[in-house]
Design a protein around this motif. Structure first.
Motif: not given
Lengths: 444, 303
Positions: B33-34, B37-38, B41
């Motif tokens: 997820p991280a 996200w990275l 975004l």
């Protein structure tokens, strides 16, 4: 030191559970591995191809001819019905106000039954253009049926060139064809008023505080006077700033050349390095002139009058120097994919009724596009009389003052003293202009 | 989903494999997820920005085509190198002020705050519940030449008529220092709060004076926190575009303002992207230099 210790990093906190420590270190290794593999993935994709693929696409539908039956043609207009609503986007403080309401808009609704959603989202041409452009590119309604764009800034030309304005219904411009002033009819930026009808015009000239600047003279050089060092406001807009620089070196802006621009930039750079300029302002220049931060400033003609009206003091005066005042016109136009074009047409032509313009001008004090409004202000009758009378206490001046103001109804001398802005022939020219004047306003 | 698919074919081979594979995959799945996200975004916008800086854009349509126009960097730098230096200089000055001001605050709250620590921290943050643009505009109002402070002093002939605070570099640095204070104070507080109070007692037991205990025990223990506070303050200030526009004058433009105008006012996406890329490079160099000197572990601990 034993083997066990050298194999593991020494824990910072001796109290920490070794298993927690191991977990932390392991996770760190994994993360590094993951980043490495992600990097390899990027490499495999081909960085250059990836970068090249990141472009921004802008679809345009440039068409200057109206297709038979297409948007803006006579048969298309014949099919457009009133929807009794219209969304009007204008600049702030640009319409008559009485107790928080707009008398001319209320009168319009009473006459036609069309509700006007009047908003003031435009404070600069380019940023507003950037906001509505994505809708136009996607062939969608921008949310506005009427927008107001200035002739001296690139977006109006872009909108016309890319076919993003609805050609006007000439048969519905009854008042316009009857009353429009020579200054705004059949203009150089829109021959035959195919796409635009002027809202107001004005000059960018010099505003000054008459209690401090007793003898302003009649030259633009007053803005370069060291007596007022640190108390002169200039405009941040490169078009406005550059044009004034050109006037200051006695060059006609409309016919200037790139070498003139460089000389003008040098003159403005010197004005800054001499410490004469307090700051380069946007719309807020007027607040700084009002509160005394500046005593001389580049200013828009109507603002000075309104500032005196609303301020504690009324010492502000406008000077149109003998070198000339930059003359601009803000134009109403109907963006493409408008949902209420018939209502928009009706409203735009309504503002060319002399009675209506008289009421707008009594508050606004910009250059009136309808010369006959002067007669209404001198001897008002009917609805205009009631409206003007109601506004009188707030304005505090008789309507004859507005009628006789050459800033509102310019005489020949003022017309002769008006200068046009330079029209960029290409994007390279615009970039060259910006690269000369932007580093001045954004100085270090 | 992916783990189940990855595990199934292996399961027939040995008994211990599936467990191991899950163990190997776990950190990746947990960070997915991280990572996404990275990617979505941060990395994708970053790539778009870098790409845009090499493209030629039409101001009217906003359409850009890749032309590998490396000259954009040279041109932008020749026009705006001084604004970069301004940003670095102002960010350095404002961060230094913040460190000096917030160290005693953080120290006092950590050591003497007692049961009211949280209350004091809240007090530190209360002004920041109001948008910093509004607070900065209020400063502009307070400090205007004929305003309530300077106007009164001038009328009393305590200040010369042409004295002004606004439109100077000092006003910009003061505004920056004011607006970014919590970014310095909070990491510093965390660092000081972590110090085991018994080490101080130990220092006194070993005949350290108060001053020596501070310089030889407290200060060295807070150095990683000081650096974290420095980074957390310095980097955002580097890109600030509000304070200078409101409080500054004609000769102290920061690069953030130039970038903002390039994107929003002049619609020059290529120029703005090139300047952003340079700013990012400066910030990254700063972070890597920091990581080299103090080790990456301190970044992870305090940021």
């Amino acid at each position: 030191m034993n083997d066990q210790h050298s194999a593991q990093p020494e824990p910072v906190n001796p109290g920490m559970d070794p298993s927690v420590w191991r977990g932390l270190t392991q996770r760190r290794v994994s993360r590094r591995q993951m980043l490495t593999s992600a990097g390899a993935g990027m490499g495999a994709l081909g960085v250059s191809a990836f970068l090249a693929a990141c472009g921004v696409k802008g679809a345009t539908t440039a068409n200057h001819t109206i297709k038979a039956g297409g948007v803006g043609s006579a048969s298309w207009w014949a099919k457009q019905k009133l929807h009794h609503t219209v969304n009007f986007a204008n600049w702030p403080y640009y319409i008559d106000v009485l107790k928080g309401k707009h008398p001319t808009l209320e009168h319009f609704t009473k006459l036609t039954g069309i509700q006007v959603n009047y908003s003031e989202p435009i404070s600069d041409n380019l940023p507003f253009y950037a906001k509505i452009r994505p809708s136009l590119q996607a062939q969608q309604y921008t949310g506005y049926d009427i927008i107001v764009m200035t002739n001296n800034s690139p977006p109006l030309g872009y909108l016309i060139d890319y076919g993003w304005l609805t050609p006007l219904d000439q048969s519905a411009m009854v008042n316009f064809h009857k009353y429009a002033s020579r200054l705004v009819a059949n203009t150089s930026w829109d021959p035959g008023n195919k796409y635009t009808m002027a809202w107001q015009s004005g000059w960018t000239a010099i505003g000054y505080n008459s209690s401090v600047v007793k003898n302003p003279g009649n030259s633009v050089q007053i803005l370069f006077d060291k007596r007022y060092a640190g108390r002169v406001g200039m405009m941040a807009d490169p078009q406005e700033l550059g044009s004034l620089g050109l006037l200051a070196i006695d060059v006609e802006p409309a016919t200037s050349t790139e070498s003139d621009w460089a000389r003008a930039a040098k003159k403005l750079q010197l004005q800054k390095s001499d410490g004469i300029v307090r700051a380069y302002y946007d719309q807020d220049y007027i607040n700084h002139l009002k509160n005394g931060d500046t005593v001389l400033s580049q200013a828009w003609s109507g603002d000075i009058f309104q500032a005196d009206l609303n301020g504690k003091t009324s010492d502000l005066r406008l000077l149109i120097p003998h070198e000339g005042g930059m003359f601009w016109t803000d134009n109403m136009c109907i963006p493409m994919y408008s949902q209420n074009p018939r209502d928009a047409m009706t409203l735009m032509d309504y503002y060319y009724d002399p009675q209506v313009q008289a009421v707008v001008e009594y508050y606004n004090d910009y250059v009136c596009p309808v010369p006959n409004a002067k007669g209404v202000l001198l001897s008002p009758t009917g609805w205009a009389k009631t409206a003007l009378h109601a506004m009188r206490p707030e304005i505090g001046l008789p309507t004859t003052t507005t009628a006789n103001a050459p800033l509102v109804f310019p005489n020949q001398q003022y017309v002769n003293n008006s200068r046009n802005y330079y029209k960029y022939k290409s994007q390279e020219e615009l970039t060259a202009w910006n690269n000369l004047f932007l580093p001045i306003t954004q100085g270090a | 989903m992916t783990s189940a698919e990855g595990v199934a074919p292996q399961a027939g081979v040995t008994h211990r494999r599936p467990v191991r594979l899950g163990k190997v995959l776990a950190p990746y799945l947990l960070s997915l997820p991280a990572g996404l996200w990275l990617l979505a975004l941060f990395l994708v916008p970053l790539a778009v920005m870098l790409s845009l800086s090499l493209q030629s854009c039409n101001f009217g349509t906003g359409a850009c085509v890749m032309t590998w126009h490396w000259g954009e960097f040279g041109q932008q730098l020749s026009l705006y190198h001084a604004q970069f230096l301004n940003s670095i200089y102002f960010a350095g000055a404002a961060t230094a002020i913040d460190l000096v001001v917030s160290f005693p605050i953080a120290y006092w709250i950590a050591f003497y705050g007692g049961s009211k620590k949280n209350f004091f921290l809240l007090m530190l943050l209360v002004p920041f519940f109001v948008s910093f643009v509004i607070r900065t505009i209020v400063w502009e109002f307070i400090l205007s030449d004929q305003g309530i402070v300077l106007g009164t002093l001038k009328n009393a002939h305590l200040l010369p008529q042409n004295f002004h605070v606004l439109a100077t570099g000092y006003a910009v640095v003061a505004g920056l220092a004011y607006n970014y204070l919590p970014f310095t104070a909070l990491p510093l507080y965390v660092a000081i709060e972590r110090i085991d109070k018994s080490v101080l007692e130990a220092a006194y037991d070993l005949y350290a004076s108060k001053r020596e205990a501070f310089t030889r025990v407290i200060l060295p223990l807070t150095i990683p926190g000081l650096f974290a506070a420095f980074l957390l303050t310095f980097i955002p200030i580097l890109g600030d575009y509000v304070n200078q526009q409101i409080l500054g004058g004609t000769s102290n433009t920061m690069i953030g303002t130039v970038i903002q105008n390039a994107f929003l006012t002049n619609l020059d996406y290529a120029g703005g992207s090139a300047l952003s890329a340079v700013l990012l490079a400066i910030a990254l160099i700063g972070i890597f230099a920091y990581a080299r000197i103090l080790g990456s572990r301190t970044i992870e601990e305090y940021l």
